[in-house]
Scaffold this active site. Structure first.
Site, PDB file in Angstrom:
ATOM      1  N   CYS A  34      16.213  10.427  24.769  1.00 55.47           N
ATOM      2  CA  CYS A  34      16.943  10.900  23.601  1.00 55.47           C
ATOM      3  C   CYS A  34      17.106   9.736  22.621  1.00 55.47           C
ATOM      4  CB  CYS A  34      18.332  11.392  23.999  1.00 55.47           C
ATOM      5  SG  CYS A  34      18.340  12.877  25.018  1.00 55.47           S
ATOM      6  N   GLU A  65      19.801   8.820  21.164  1.00 56.06           N
ATOM      7  CA  GLU A  65      21.027   8.083  21.499  1.00 56.06           C
ATOM      8  C   GLU A  65      20.761   7.057  22.601  1.00 56.06           C
ATOM      9  OE1 GLU A  65      20.553  11.352  21.316  1.00 56.06           O
ATOM     10  OE2 GLU A  65      22.351  12.403  20.610  1.00 56.06           O
ATOM     11  N   ASN A 120      14.064   9.627  19.400  1.00 54.59           N
ATOM     12  CA  ASN A 120      13.605  10.252  20.646  1.00 54.59           C
ATOM     13  C   ASN A 120      12.142   9.909  20.890  1.00 54.59           C
ATOM     14  OD1 ASN A 120      13.005  11.952  18.408  1.00 54.59           O
ATOM     15  ND2 ASN A 120      12.724  13.714  19.747  1.00 54.59           N
TER      16      ASN A 120
HETATM   17 ZN    ZN Z   1      20.612  13.224  24.878  1.00 53.48          ZN
END
Ligand code: ZN
Length: 143
Positions: free
Chosen positions: A55, A57, A44
């Site tokens: 984020c 991801e 992040n």
């Molecule tokens: Zn997220």
């Protein structure tokens, strides 16, 4: 978890330490095993203008797309997170990331691993995390 899952979780845990999270103190790492077999990492990245942060991801997905282009597909994903004291915390992908993962998943069976309560590692499919996912009429839903 299998050896492959454990190595993916270890990669997410290592990447978590690279986090830029001066505002929340929450460090998150993500590790994606692509359908190609390659592993992509992300963490992040927070910003003082909060909505501009990424984020973990999203960062890992960006790394995969940057390397493999439009053919990038997610086969498996692991997430790890700690609080500002470095203590592991429960952290499943947020709603926005669930949509991103679903759209780039190699199928609705793609396994997602994340820490949950009492240190338990949960493994679920992206189909379980995001049932009734949004898709455009012209796009094909994941198989
Ligand atoms: Zn997220």
């Amino acid at each position: 978890m299998t050896d492959t899952n454990e190595s993916l979780m270890a990669a997410a845990r290592a990447c978590c330490r690279q986090s830029h999270s001066p505002y929340s103190g929450i460090r998150v790492g993500a590790a994606i095993r692509a359908a190609s077999g390659a592993v992509y990492l992300g963490t992040n990245v927070e910003n003082a203008a909060y909505p501009l942060g990424n984020c973990a991801e999203v960062s890992a997905i960006a790394a995969g797309v940057q390397s493999e282009g439009a053919g990038f597909r997610i086969a498996e994903l692991a997430v790890w997170a700690t609080d500002r004291n470095g203590v592991a915390i429960a952290a499943s992908p947020c709603g926005g990331c669930r949509q991103r993962i679903m759209e780039l998943a190699s199928g609705s069976f793609v396994a997602i691993h994340f820490p949950w309560q009492a240190g338990e590692i949960r493994t679920v499919t992206i189909g379980e995390l995001l049932p009734f996912a949004f898709s455009l009429p012209s796009s094909q839903p994941p198989r």
